[in-house]
Design a protein around this motif. Structure first.
Motif, PDB file in Angstrom:
ATOM      1  N   PRO A 181       0.795  -1.245   0.000  1.00 44.79           N
ATOM      2  CA  PRO A 181       0.000   0.000   0.000  1.00 44.79           C
ATOM      3  C   PRO A 181       0.825   1.291   0.000  1.00 44.79           C
ATOM      4  O   PRO A 181       0.297   2.366   0.236  1.00 44.79           O
ATOM      5  CB  PRO A 181      -0.823  -0.114   1.286  1.00 44.79           C
ATOM      6  N   GLN A 182       2.120   1.197  -0.291  1.00 42.97           N
ATOM      7  CA  GLN A 182       2.937   2.409  -0.338  1.00 42.97           C
ATOM      8  C   GLN A 182       2.480   3.326  -1.471  1.00 42.97           C
ATOM      9  O   GLN A 182       1.843   2.900  -2.424  1.00 42.97           O
ATOM     10  CB  GLN A 182       4.406   2.057  -0.571  1.00 42.97           C
ATOM     11  N   ARG A 183       2.863   4.561  -1.362  1.00 44.13           N
ATOM     12  CA  ARG A 183       2.557   5.558  -2.379  1.00 44.13           C
ATOM     13  C   ARG A 183       3.680   5.536  -3.418  1.00 44.13           C
ATOM     14  O   ARG A 183       4.857   5.629  -3.074  1.00 44.13           O
ATOM     15  CB  ARG A 183       2.466   6.948  -1.742  1.00 44.13           C
ATOM     16  N   TYR A 184       3.318   5.408  -4.673  1.00 40.77           N
ATOM     17  CA  TYR A 184       4.281   5.413  -5.769  1.00 40.77           C
ATOM     18  C   TYR A 184       3.935   6.550  -6.720  1.00 40.77           C
ATOM     19  O   TYR A 184       2.795   6.999  -6.779  1.00 40.77           O
ATOM     20  CB  TYR A 184       4.291   4.072  -6.505  1.00 40.77           C
ATOM     21  N   ALA A 185       4.925   6.995  -7.478  1.00 41.66           N
ATOM     22  CA  ALA A 185       4.756   8.168  -8.338  1.00 41.66           C
ATOM     23  C   ALA A 185       3.615   8.001  -9.335  1.00 41.66           C
ATOM     24  O   ALA A 185       2.881   8.955  -9.599  1.00 41.66           O
ATOM     25  CB  ALA A 185       6.055   8.469  -9.076  1.00 41.66           C
ATOM     26  N   ASP A 186       3.444   6.806  -9.872  1.00 44.26           N
ATOM     27  CA  ASP A 186       2.386   6.615 -10.864  1.00 44.26           C
ATOM     28  C   ASP A 186       1.045   6.227 -10.246  1.00 44.26           C
ATOM     29  O   ASP A 186       0.066   6.014 -10.932  1.00 44.26           O
ATOM     30  CB  ASP A 186       2.801   5.599 -11.922  1.00 44.26           C
ATOM     31  N   GLY A 187       0.987   6.099  -8.904  1.00 44.51           N
ATOM     32  CA  GLY A 187      -0.263   5.807  -8.215  1.00 44.51           C
ATOM     33  C   GLY A 187      -0.695   4.357  -8.261  1.00 44.51           C
ATOM     34  O   GLY A 187      -1.814   4.033  -7.884  1.00 44.51           O
ATOM     35  N   LYS A 188       0.180   3.467  -8.714  1.00 46.76           N
ATOM     36  CA  LYS A 188      -0.175   2.058  -8.807  1.00 46.76           C
ATOM     37  C   LYS A 188       0.774   1.216  -7.968  1.00 46.76           C
ATOM     38  O   LYS A 188       1.920   1.565  -7.748  1.00 46.76           O
ATOM     39  CB  LYS A 188      -0.126   1.589 -10.260  1.00 46.76           C
ATOM     40  N   MET A 189       0.257   0.056  -7.496  1.00 48.45           N
ATOM     41  CA  MET A 189       1.079  -0.884  -6.738  1.00 48.45           C
ATOM     42  C   MET A 189       2.139  -1.488  -7.657  1.00 48.45           C
ATOM     43  O   MET A 189       1.934  -1.576  -8.865  1.00 48.45           O
ATOM     44  CB  MET A 189       0.225  -2.036  -6.199  1.00 48.45           C
ATOM     45  N   ILE A 190       3.219  -1.937  -7.063  1.00 53.33           N
ATOM     46  CA  ILE A 190       4.239  -2.608  -7.866  1.00 53.33           C
ATOM     47  C   ILE A 190       4.086  -4.128  -7.752  1.00 53.33           C
ATOM     48  O   ILE A 190       5.056  -4.874  -7.732  1.00 53.33           O
ATOM     49  CB  ILE A 190       5.657  -2.133  -7.496  1.00 53.33           C
ATOM     50  N   LEU A 191       2.853  -4.563  -7.696  1.00 48.87           N
ATOM     51  CA  LEU A 191       2.523  -5.982  -7.573  1.00 48.87           C
ATOM     52  C   LEU A 191       3.153  -6.807  -8.691  1.00 48.87           C
ATOM     53  O   LEU A 191       3.629  -7.914  -8.477  1.00 48.87           O
ATOM     54  CB  LEU A 191       1.005  -6.154  -7.574  1.00 48.87           C
ATOM     55  N   ASP A 192       3.183  -6.251  -9.908  1.00 52.60           N
ATOM     56  CA  ASP A 192       3.747  -6.987 -11.033  1.00 52.60           C
ATOM     57  C   ASP A 192       5.233  -7.257 -10.844  1.00 52.60           C
ATOM     58  O   ASP A 192       5.748  -8.301 -11.228  1.00 52.60           O
ATOM     59  CB  ASP A 192       3.504  -6.239 -12.340  1.00 52.60           C
ATOM     60  N   MET A 193       5.944  -6.333 -10.207  1.00 49.68           N
ATOM     61  CA  MET A 193       7.377  -6.524  -9.974  1.00 49.68           C
ATOM     62  C   MET A 193       7.612  -7.597  -8.912  1.00 49.68           C
ATOM     63  O   MET A 193       8.541  -8.392  -9.029  1.00 49.68           O
ATOM     64  CB  MET A 193       8.024  -5.201  -9.571  1.00 49.68           C
ATOM     65  N   TYR A 194       6.782  -7.625  -7.876  1.00 46.17           N
ATOM     66  CA  TYR A 194       6.936  -8.634  -6.832  1.00 46.17           C
ATOM     67  C   TYR A 194       6.642 -10.029  -7.365  1.00 46.17           C
ATOM     68  O   TYR A 194       7.247 -11.000  -6.940  1.00 46.17           O
ATOM     69  CB  TYR A 194       6.005  -8.352  -5.651  1.00 46.17           C
ATOM     70  N   ALA A 195       5.696 -10.128  -8.258  1.00 47.49           N
ATOM     71  CA  ALA A 195       5.261 -11.425  -8.755  1.00 47.49           C
ATOM     72  C   ALA A 195       6.047 -11.889  -9.977  1.00 47.49           C
ATOM     73  O   ALA A 195       5.757 -12.944 -10.513  1.00 47.49           O
ATOM     74  CB  ALA A 195       3.776 -11.372  -9.088  1.00 47.49           C
ATOM     75  N   PHE A 196       7.011 -11.102 -10.409  1.00 50.46           N
ATOM     76  CA  PHE A 196       7.781 -11.477 -11.594  1.00 50.46           C
ATOM     77  C   PHE A 196       8.231 -12.928 -11.500  1.00 50.46           C
ATOM     78  O   PHE A 196       8.669 -13.349 -10.435  1.00 50.46           O
ATOM     79  CB  PHE A 196       9.007 -10.553 -11.735  1.00 50.46           C
ATOM     80  N   PRO A 197       8.083 -13.720 -12.498  1.00 50.32           N
ATOM     81  CA  PRO A 197       7.747 -13.424 -13.893  1.00 50.32           C
ATOM     82  C   PRO A 197       6.257 -13.547 -14.225  1.00 50.32           C
ATOM     83  O   PRO A 197       5.879 -13.520 -15.384  1.00 50.32           O
ATOM     84  CB  PRO A 197       8.549 -14.478 -14.645  1.00 50.32           C
ATOM     85  N   LEU A 198       5.406 -13.682 -13.213  1.00 52.09           N
ATOM     86  CA  LEU A 198       3.971 -13.765 -13.481  1.00 52.09           C
ATOM     87  C   LEU A 198       3.451 -12.405 -13.942  1.00 52.09           C
ATOM     88  O   LEU A 198       3.758 -11.381 -13.326  1.00 52.09           O
ATOM     89  CB  LEU A 198       3.217 -14.213 -12.227  1.00 52.09           C
ATOM     90  N   PRO A 199       2.636 -12.380 -14.989  1.00 52.24           N
ATOM     91  CA  PRO A 199       2.130 -11.103 -15.506  1.00 52.24           C
ATOM     92  C   PRO A 199       0.884 -10.639 -14.738  1.00 52.24           C
ATOM     93  O   PRO A 199      -0.235 -10.902 -15.149  1.00 52.24           O
ATOM     94  CB  PRO A 199       1.797 -11.432 -16.966  1.00 52.24           C
ATOM     95  N   LEU A 200       1.079  -9.991 -13.624  1.00 57.50           N
ATOM     96  CA  LEU A 200      -0.048  -9.498 -12.839  1.00 57.50           C
ATOM     97  C   LEU A 200      -0.308  -8.027 -13.158  1.00 57.50           C
ATOM     98  O   LEU A 200       0.607  -7.286 -13.493  1.00 57.50           O
ATOM     99  CB  LEU A 200       0.232  -9.655 -11.345  1.00 57.50           C
ATOM    100  N   PRO A 201      -1.556  -7.601 -13.018  1.00 53.88           N
ATOM    101  CA  PRO A 201      -1.871  -6.188 -13.261  1.00 53.88           C
ATOM    102  C   PRO A 201      -1.333  -5.310 -12.135  1.00 53.88           C
ATOM    103  O   PRO A 201      -0.963  -5.802 -11.070  1.00 53.88           O
ATOM    104  CB  PRO A 201      -3.405  -6.173 -13.274  1.00 53.88           C
ATOM    105  N   ARG A 202      -1.313  -4.029 -12.374  1.00 53.26           N
ATOM    106  CA  ARG A 202      -0.892  -3.075 -11.354  1.00 53.26           C
ATOM    107  C   ARG A 202      -2.116  -2.291 -10.892  1.00 53.26           C
ATOM    108  O   ARG A 202      -2.454  -1.263 -11.454  1.00 53.26           O
ATOM    109  CB  ARG A 202       0.160  -2.118 -11.917  1.00 53.26           C
TER     110      ARG A 202
END
Length: 167
Positions: free
Chosen positions: A110-131
């Motif tokens: 739930p951190q605040r990121y510049a683009d306003g989206k979670m970095i869920l896709d980066m954590y789940a790499f290589p799975l293609p998850l939405p942000r």
């Protein structure tokens, strides 16, 4: 440093509460889970040793951020579990290291990121998850986050002491 403290304190509180319900989850295993809570941030080793240096020595592409992914925490949890004596302890160690690492990832979501989206896709790499959109509750340097973690850990500590004295 405050971020590591936040992750460790919240892991302590979470695993201490779980120990009330899981018989084998004692202080030793809670400590292992707390170590697991900092495993994803071993990716910060890039501040000391550049990925380029590692790439040069191994002769292949390398990036420290791989540690801060699902695959990275599974790998590190497995390596850490091998340090324990027998198969049962290795299984428990793997569970606790991985659980601690997952708690780290969940606290980061739930951190605040510049683009306003979670970095869920980066954590789940290589799975293609939405942000999905992040709630943006805090940024890493916010001091109130570590204060909340500290108060939570203290409350859980005293609740645990009270439970032990009642038994």
């Amino acid at each position: 440093m405050a971020e590591w403290l936040t992750h460790v304190l919240l892991a302590y509180a979470t695993f201490r509460i779980l120990s009330w319900y899981v018989e084998w989850l004692d202080s030793q295993w809670i400590s292992v889970g707390m170590v697991g809570a900092i495993l994803p941030d071993l990716s910060r080793l890039n501040l000391v040793i550049s990925s380029d240096i590692i790439s040069y020595f191994i002769g292949s592409e390398f990036d420290w951020f791989g540690i801060h992914t699902a695959g990275g925490i599974i790998l590190l949890s497995g390596i850490g579990a091998l340090l324990f004596r027998d198969a049962l302890e290795q299984q428990k160690a793997f569970i606790m290291l991985l659980s601690g690492s997952i708690s780290h990832i969940l606290v980061d979501l739930p951190q605040r990121y510049a683009d306003g989206k979670m970095i869920l896709d980066m954590y789940a790499f290589p799975l293609p998850l939405p942000r999905p959109v992040t709630p943006g509750w805090y940024v890493t340097p916010d001091r109130w986050v570590v204060l909340v973690a500290f108060v939570t850990a203290i409350v859980v500590f005293f609740a645990d002491q009270h439970r032990k004295s009642v038994k």
